[in-house]
Design a protein around this motif. Structure first.
Motif, PDB file in Angstrom:
ATOM      1  N   SER A   1      -3.390  -5.300  -9.509  1.00 49.69           N
ATOM      2  CA  SER A   1      -3.897  -5.155  -8.144  1.00 49.69           C
ATOM      3  C   SER A   1      -3.400  -6.255  -7.213  1.00 49.69           C
ATOM      4  CB  SER A   1      -5.429  -5.135  -8.146  1.00 49.69           C
ATOM      5  OG  SER A   1      -5.950  -6.317  -8.731  1.00 49.69           O
TER       6      SER A   1
ATOM      7  N   ALA B   1      -7.474   3.623   0.857  1.00 49.27           N
ATOM      8  CA  ALA B   1      -6.614   2.629   0.215  1.00 49.27           C
ATOM      9  C   ALA B   1      -6.358   1.449   1.144  1.00 49.27           C
ATOM     10  CB  ALA B   1      -5.292   3.275  -0.205  1.00 49.27           C
TER      11      ALA B   1
ATOM     12  N   VAL C   1      -2.074  -1.805  -3.633  1.00 52.59           N
ATOM     13  CA  VAL C   1      -3.010  -0.704  -3.867  1.00 52.59           C
ATOM     14  C   VAL C   1      -2.250   0.615  -3.775  1.00 52.59           C
ATOM     15  CG1 VAL C   1      -5.052   0.504  -3.011  1.00 52.59           C
ATOM     16  CG2 VAL C   1      -4.960  -2.001  -2.951  1.00 52.59           C
ATOM     17  N   LEU C   2      -2.437   1.478  -4.771  1.00 51.44           N
ATOM     18  CA  LEU C   2      -1.831   2.801  -4.777  1.00 51.44           C
ATOM     19  C   LEU C   2      -2.926   3.857  -4.629  1.00 51.44           C
ATOM     20  CD1 LEU C   2       0.721   2.428  -7.734  1.00 51.44           C
ATOM     21  CD2 LEU C   2       1.124   2.057  -5.282  1.00 51.44           C
ATOM     22  N   TYR C   3      -2.598   4.945  -3.956  1.00 51.53           N
ATOM     23  CA  TYR C   3      -3.540   6.060  -3.821  1.00 51.53           C
ATOM     24  C   TYR C   3      -2.846   7.331  -4.296  1.00 51.53           C
ATOM     25  CZ  TYR C   3      -0.876   7.135   0.422  1.00 51.53           C
ATOM     26  OH  TYR C   3       0.133   7.442   1.306  1.00 51.53           O
TER      27      TYR C   3
ATOM     28  N   ILE D   1       0.879  -1.176   0.000  1.00 52.80           N
ATOM     29  CA  ILE D   1       0.000   0.000   0.000  1.00 52.80           C
ATOM     30  C   ILE D   1       0.913   1.222   0.000  1.00 52.80           C
ATOM     31  CG2 ILE D   1      -1.788   1.289   1.212  1.00 52.80           C
ATOM     32  CD1 ILE D   1      -2.504  -1.361   2.664  1.00 52.80           C
TER      33      ILE D   1
ATOM     34  N   GLN E   1       1.629   5.567  -1.781  1.00 52.70           N
ATOM     35  CA  GLN E   1       1.190   6.692  -2.592  1.00 52.70           C
ATOM     36  C   GLN E   1       1.795   6.584  -3.981  1.00 52.70           C
ATOM     37  OE1 GLN E   1       1.337  10.484  -0.688  1.00 52.70           O
ATOM     38  NE2 GLN E   1       0.885  11.648  -2.538  1.00 52.70           N
ATOM     39  N   THR E   2       0.975   6.795  -4.981  1.00 53.47           N
ATOM     40  CA  THR E   2       1.415   6.589  -6.353  1.00 53.47           C
ATOM     41  C   THR E   2       2.539   7.539  -6.757  1.00 53.47           C
ATOM     42  OG1 THR E   2       0.645   6.445  -8.647  1.00 53.47           O
ATOM     43  CG2 THR E   2      -0.306   8.177  -7.293  1.00 53.47           C
TER      44      THR E   2
ATOM     45  N   GLU F   1      -9.538  -0.612   1.226  1.00 56.78           N
ATOM     46  CA  GLU F   1      -9.670  -1.351  -0.032  1.00 56.78           C
ATOM     47  C   GLU F   1      -8.748  -2.560  -0.050  1.00 56.78           C
ATOM     48  OE1 GLU F   1      -8.696  -0.778  -4.809  1.00 56.78           O
ATOM     49  OE2 GLU F   1      -8.902   0.991  -3.532  1.00 56.78           O
ATOM     50  N   ALA F   2      -7.501  -2.357   0.382  1.00 53.32           N
ATOM     51  CA  ALA F   2      -6.537  -3.461   0.374  1.00 53.32           C
ATOM     52  C   ALA F   2      -6.968  -4.590   1.304  1.00 53.32           C
ATOM     53  CB  ALA F   2      -5.159  -2.934   0.779  1.00 53.32           C
TER      54      ALA F   2
ATOM     55  N   ASP G   1      -6.624  10.081   0.693  1.00 45.99           N
ATOM     56  CA  ASP G   1      -7.200   8.789   0.302  1.00 45.99           C
ATOM     57  C   ASP G   1      -6.489   7.597   0.950  1.00 45.99           C
ATOM     58  OD1 ASP G   1      -9.005  10.087  -1.319  1.00 45.99           O
ATOM     59  OD2 ASP G   1      -7.754   9.924  -3.115  1.00 45.99           O
ATOM     60  N   LEU G   2      -5.533   7.870   1.847  1.00 48.32           N
ATOM     61  CA  LEU G   2      -4.752   6.776   2.419  1.00 48.32           C
ATOM     62  C   LEU G   2      -5.630   5.795   3.194  1.00 48.32           C
ATOM     63  CD1 LEU G   2      -2.228   5.240   3.180  1.00 48.32           C
ATOM     64  CD2 LEU G   2      -1.700   7.007   4.885  1.00 48.32           C
TER      65      LEU G   2
END
Length: 443
Positions: free
Chosen positions: A325, A340, A329-331, A311, A313-314, A343-344, A336-337
């Motif tokens: 995926s 993310a 997961v990138l945010y 996980i 940051q993009t 989601e992960a 949005d951390l």
């Protein structure tokens, strides 16, 4: 091929640069090449007698006392490099030893390539609190160092974009640093060993583990992960963050966790031995990082080699690495951390082992070494096709530029020593002695 690697930092100093250099040396030697490292002395090293590692006298660097600055060794380095009949010089840092590598390359009339490892804009505040070098100055300093190289290795698209922004015109190639996969696959790590580690850290079997593993400093942005945890815990209570590492920001993070009321969900382990890192990766459900200062980040590839998704940051590097995926997961937005992480944890795709193995080969040390060697060959071929040889005796302007470059590189400690009382006074005396030696050598 006989290769000289020039670096201001190497083991026993711990850094991603030192690890990258060690990996490159090993994989090139495994392929039959001769590799010599020119680097600084270190008080923690004790006695050393490896003829392939040439240690130059050095003193602690300003504000980074665990890093070193070489203050002499030009002529002895020239004699050693000539004796070893180097085919190419590969500099890894932009300080004194890196400048030395450039000078020796010109003297020996062999190509010099460089790997740009560090985004200095994120670190100049550590030098006399940013009173000497400002982020806006970095571009111009690096132009001076990089402009007359024969080739430049960019560990990621982040670095390539940065070099293009700096308007660096030399030939460039993206070559990410590889890792030895067997150090992280570790089939010897059993489920029982993972269970024992979780018990040692007071982690229940049903808890989801997020692993942060890095130097604990402000720019690693672990504070952002802590800030996101209350939102995550409001949805999933069985989440623990394990922070592995030590550094100047550790006590601040502990205070932040207490202020947020999440101390029961955060484990600070301090430093662990390198041999245990694979065990920690394998015990985690995800490796997590909110850092925006990495040009590549070996911890990302170490985690994937251990079988643990990410996980983060993009950025351009991670966009290439996390190509599916299943790898993580990138945010994009810092806000949005928490989303993310949720989601992960809630949607974890099955692994396609064919794709996973292909990814592992891309990040392997063997692929790294082959790519660097191919770049060396391309640079040598390009260099041999140039009809005008470099002559130190007739190109006085180049000589003066070299001296000016060294003077500028070594004038920084003289200014900054007034700001840092711990810095050895030897640093102040360095420039004139070294510059005089360079003039004598080049004239």
């Amino acid at each position: 091929m006989r290769i000289g690697l020039f670096t201001d930092t190497y083991f026993p100093q711990v850094s991603g640069v030192a690890t990258s250099i060690q990996t490159l040396k090993q994989v090139l030697e495994e392929a039959g090449h001769q590799v010599y490292i020119f680097t600084t002395t270190d008080k923690n090293l004790g006695s050393y007698n490896d003829p392939t590692i040439i240690r130059l006298p050095s003193v602690p660097f300003i504000s980074f006392t665990d890093r070193r600055v070489a203050y002499r060794g030009l002529l002895s380095s020239y004699k050693i490099a000539k004796k070893y009949r180097l085919d190419i010089i590969h500099t890894q840092t932009e300080f004194n030893v890196g400048v030395l590598g450039k000078i020796l390359g010109r003297a020996l009339k062999i190509p010099v390539v460089h790997t740009y490892h560090t985004q200095y804009e994120d670190y100049v505040n550590y030098i006399a609190k940013g009173m000497i070098i400002r982020p806006s100055m970095v571009k111009y300093i690096m132009r001076g160092y990089l402009k007359d190289l024969d080739g430049l290795i960019c560990p990621s698209r982040i670095v390539l974009n940065l070099m293009n922004n700096y308007e660096i015109k030399v030939p460039k190639r993206i070559i990410p640093t590889g890792i030895y996969l067997e150090n992280y696959r570790r089939d010897d790590i059993s489920p029982q060993m993972i269970a024992d580690l979780r018990a040692e850290l007071n982690l229940r079997a049903d808890e989801k583990i997020l692993l942060s593993l890095s130097r604990v400093s402000y720019e690693k942005n672990i504070q952002a992960i802590l800030s996101s945890l209350p939102d995550v815990l409001s949805q999933i209570q069985t989440v623990k963050l394990v922070v592995v590492g030590d550094g100047p920001y550790l006590e601040t993070l502990k205070a932040q966790a207490k202020e947020l009321g999440i101390t029961e969900h955060v484990v600070f382990t301090g430093m662990i031995s390198h041999e245990k890192t694979a065990l920690y990766y394998k015990a985690a459900d995800f490796f997590i990082s909110a850092s925006t200062s990495e040009t590549q980040g070996l911890t990302y590839t170490e985690s994937l080699a251990s079988g643990t998704p990410i996980i983060a940051q993009t950025n351009p590097y991670l966009d290439d690495l996390i190509s599916d995926s299943m790898f993580g997961v990138l945010y994009a937005d810092p806000d949005d951390l928490a989303g993310a992480i949720l989601e992960a944890l809630l949607v974890k795709p099955e692994k396609d082992m064919t794709q996973w193995d292909e990814k592992l080969y891309q990040i392997s040390a063997q692929h790294f070494g082959q790519s660097v060697y191919q770049f060396y060959l391309d640079v040598l071929i390009s260099k041999s096709q140039k009809t005008t040889p470099i002559s130190l005796t007739i190109e006085s302007s180049r000589t003066e530029k070299s001296v000016k470059l060294v003077r500028s590189a070594m004038s920084l400690p003289k200014k900054a020593v007034k700001k840092t009382a711990r810095t050895s006074v030897k640093v102040v005396k360095v420039p004139r002695h070294m510059i005089r030696s360079i003039k004598d050598f080049l004239d």
